[in-house]
Design an enzyme around this catalytic site. Structure first.
Site, short mmCIF file in Angstrom:
data_model
loop_
_atom_site.label_atom_id
_atom_site.label_comp_id
_atom_site.label_asym_id
_atom_site.label_seq_id
_atom_site.Cartn_x
_atom_site.Cartn_y
_atom_site.Cartn_z
N CYS A 50 0.82 -1.21 0.00
CA CYS A 50 0.00 0.00 0.00
C CYS A 50 0.86 1.27 0.00
O CYS A 50 1.48 1.58 -1.01
CB CYS A 50 -0.97 -0.08 1.17
SG CYS A 50 -2.48 0.82 0.88
N ARG A 67 -2.51 7.22 -6.32
CA ARG A 67 -2.81 7.20 -4.88
C ARG A 67 -4.31 7.25 -4.65
O ARG A 67 -5.03 7.90 -5.41
CB ARG A 67 -2.23 8.45 -4.20
CG ARG A 67 -0.83 8.35 -3.74
CD ARG A 67 -0.49 9.58 -2.89
NE ARG A 67 -1.01 9.48 -1.54
CZ ARG A 67 -1.16 10.51 -0.73
NH1 ARG A 67 -0.86 11.74 -1.11
NH2 ARG A 67 -1.62 10.33 0.49
N HIS A 100 -3.38 -5.32 1.77
CA HIS A 100 -2.72 -5.54 3.07
C HIS A 100 -2.73 -7.02 3.44
O HIS A 100 -3.62 -7.45 4.18
CB HIS A 100 -3.48 -4.77 4.15
CG HIS A 100 -3.22 -3.30 4.14
ND1 HIS A 100 -2.30 -2.69 4.96
CD2 HIS A 100 -3.76 -2.32 3.40
CE1 HIS A 100 -2.28 -1.40 4.73
NE2 HIS A 100 -3.16 -1.14 3.79
N GLU A 131 -1.07 -8.53 5.52
CA GLU A 131 -0.82 -8.73 6.95
C GLU A 131 -2.12 -8.67 7.76
O GLU A 131 -2.12 -9.00 8.95
CB GLU A 131 0.19 -7.68 7.46
CG GLU A 131 -0.33 -6.26 7.66
CD GLU A 131 -0.54 -5.47 6.38
OE1 GLU A 131 -0.42 -6.04 5.28
OE2 GLU A 131 -0.87 -4.27 6.47
N1 GLN Z 1 -3.71 6.29 1.12
C1 GLN Z 1 -2.42 6.00 1.65
C2 GLN Z 1 -1.32 6.80 0.96
O1 GLN Z 1 -1.58 7.43 -0.01
C3 GLN Z 1 -2.11 4.53 1.55
C4 GLN Z 1 -3.10 3.74 2.37
C5 GLN Z 1 -2.55 2.52 2.99
O2 GLN Z 1 -1.33 2.31 3.08
N2 GLN Z 1 -3.44 1.70 3.50
O3 GLN Z 1 -0.23 6.81 1.40
#
Ligand code: GLN
Length: 191
Positions: free
Chosen positions: A79, A106, A169, A171
């Protein structure tokens, strides 16, 4: 084998829980001195890429981590971690490691309603659970980047040599095959 988990912000404790369950020793990277501990792989967790990027620079950790990745250190980025690796972020002017030749978007699923769960095929593993939280996705990849998974037509997992980057994610779900896959990457790099 020891895996380092970047622990300046975000979901690092969840990665550590998975490593504990798999019996893989880990260290936390919280400050510059921690970068000189010997470790064999690196996890860049989810969280807020802007905050992580700023802290890495303020703490004087940025350049060393970038060099480690460029020198072939296996890295699992989830992420926000994927945003830190990306060569280009199409909707943000900030720049980070730029070691992964992809363009990411993003908050690609929308800011507030962008969290969801699905199960999708992951190349080399099979169907796995995927939890997305205000996630980025990959818009385009350069030559040499292996696309490992797509969700609704969007690229959500890639591998480029030593770099494994995921929009979701792993994890947070009770399925540790991604971490096992990464530990195999680390083992083969150690040989
Ligand atoms: N929206 C976050 C970012 O732009 C990423 C979100 C996440 O890691 N769950 O950094």
């Amino acid at each position: 084998m020891t895996i380092a988990v970047l622990a300046v912000q975000g979901a690092f404790a969840e990665h550590e829980n998975v490593l504990e369950r798999l019996g893989i020793p880990y260290v936390e990277l919280r400050k510059k001195e921690d970068l000189f501990i010997k470790y064999d792989g690196l996890i860049l967790p989810g969280g807020e890429s802007t905050v992580q990027g700023k802290l890495l620079k303020e703490l004087g950790m940025f350049d060393t981590i970038k060099e480690q990745i460029q020198d072939g250190m296996p890295v699992l980025a989830t992420c926000a971690g994927m945003i830190l690796l990306a060569d280009k972020v199409e909707n943000d002017h900030r720049e980070y490691f730029k070691t992964l030749p992809v363009t990411v978007k993003r908050n690609a699923y929308g800011r507030q309603l962008g969290s969801f769960y699905t199960e999708q095929e992951f190349k080399g593993i099979g169907v796995i659970p995927m939890t997305f939280i205000r996630a980025p996705y990959i818009d385009s990849v350069e030559n040499g980047v292996d696309i490992l998974s797509k969700e609704n037509g969007h690229i959500v997992a890639v591998r480029y040599n030593n770099q494994l980057a995921l929009s979701f994610h792993p994890e947070l779900d009770n399925d540790h095959r991604i971490h096992e896959y990464f530990s195999h990457m680390v083992q083969s790099h150690m040989r």
